[in-house]
Design a protein around this motif. Structure first.
Motif, PDB file in Angstrom:
ATOM      1  N   ARG A  58       0.858  -1.187   0.000  1.00 44.63           N
ATOM      2  CA  ARG A  58       0.000   0.000   0.000  1.00 44.63           C
ATOM      3  C   ARG A  58       0.888   1.229   0.000  1.00 44.63           C
ATOM      4  O   ARG A  58       1.883   1.292   0.712  1.00 44.63           O
ATOM      5  N   SER A  59       0.479   2.193  -0.800  1.00 42.68           N
ATOM      6  CA  SER A  59       1.216   3.466  -0.803  1.00 42.68           C
ATOM      7  C   SER A  59       0.206   4.609  -0.777  1.00 42.68           C
ATOM      8  O   SER A  59      -0.853   4.539  -1.384  1.00 42.68           O
ATOM      9  N   ARG A  60       0.547   5.626  -0.063  1.00 41.45           N
ATOM     10  CA  ARG A  60      -0.340   6.768   0.073  1.00 41.45           C
ATOM     11  C   ARG A  60       0.421   8.016  -0.349  1.00 41.45           C
ATOM     12  O   ARG A  60       1.513   8.292   0.145  1.00 41.45           O
ATOM     13  N   SER A  61      -0.159   8.759  -1.272  1.00 46.57           N
ATOM     14  CA  SER A  61       0.443  10.020  -1.703  1.00 46.57           C
ATOM     15  C   SER A  61      -0.653  10.973  -2.142  1.00 46.57           C
ATOM     16  O   SER A  61      -1.587  10.593  -2.835  1.00 46.57           O
ATOM     17  N   GLU A  62      -0.558  12.191  -1.713  1.00 42.02           N
ATOM     18  CA  GLU A  62      -1.496  13.253  -2.082  1.00 42.02           C
ATOM     19  C   GLU A  62      -2.950  12.847  -1.852  1.00 42.02           C
ATOM     20  O   GLU A  62      -3.818  13.071  -2.692  1.00 42.02           O
ATOM     21  N   GLY A  63      -3.223  12.197  -0.740  1.00 43.71           N
ATOM     22  CA  GLY A  63      -4.597  11.838  -0.404  1.00 43.71           C
ATOM     23  C   GLY A  63      -5.112  10.611  -1.137  1.00 43.71           C
ATOM     24  O   GLY A  63      -6.249  10.215  -0.968  1.00 43.71           O
ATOM     25  N   LYS A  64      -4.296   9.972  -1.981  1.00 41.15           N
ATOM     26  CA  LYS A  64      -4.705   8.782  -2.712  1.00 41.15           C
ATOM     27  C   LYS A  64      -3.987   7.574  -2.120  1.00 41.15           C
ATOM     28  O   LYS A  64      -2.807   7.639  -1.790  1.00 41.15           O
TER      29      LYS A  64
END
Length: 175
Positions: free
Chosen positions: A101-107
């Protein structure tokens, strides 16, 4: 210093550079072609594995019917017993997987992949568990099937042995 000078001289010669380029391109083309060819061994192995699992499923079904019939015939008043069991599906393989899982800029992005074992063309997914076929119902016919007390014992025993509700079991008198 002499080695570096010799390498520079070889690189200056155009013939050497063309030869190395042709060898590199040929190697890449061979790798691409080999990945496009079907692997005959893998296709035949998967076919035989699926046939094996179907016969294994039938064997499991008949073995369960036989064992349940033997157990139910020991009940007082049952007499001769015959059992038929229905299954929802055959064995089900659950493969091990790993996720990221990766989270960036609210995604949030999720990626799941099966864990593979082996090397080269012999790779196969890692089996985590094998679920046995699920029992969906049972029919029991016996000599004592007309007696309410024997039928009740049959219902309870079959329900406990198969792990299903009594609503999925039918008990009748053997003719």
């Amino acid at each position: 210093m002499e080695i570096a000078e010799k390498i520079r001289e070889l690189l200056k010669q155009r013939k050497w550079a063309v030869f190395m380029t042709v060898c590199g391109v040929t190697g890449l083309l061979l790798i691409m072609i080999s990945s496009l060819l079907p692997d005959k061994k893998t296709v035949s192995d998967s076919t035989s594995a699926s046939v094996f699992s179907l016969s294994e499923c039938d064997e499991h079904c008949s073995d369960t019917e036989k064992r349940l019939g033997e157990m139910l015939s020991c009940i007082d008043g049952a007499g001769n017993v015959r059992v038929y069991i229905t299954f929802g599906s055959c064995e089900r393989y659950i493969y091990a997987s790993e996720g990221r899982r990766s989270r960036s800029e609210g995604k949030t992005e999720e990626e799941d992949k099966y864990v593979m074992i082996g090397s080269g063309s012999e790779k196969s997914p890692l089996v985590e568990t094998i679920e046995k076929p699920e029992v969906t119902g049972a029919v029991i016919v016996c000599d004592g099937g007309d007696s309410p007390s024997v039928r009740e014992k049959m219902y309870k025993a079959a329900s406990a042995a198969l792990g299903i509700s009594t609503a999925k079991i039918y008990v009748a008198k053997l003719r």
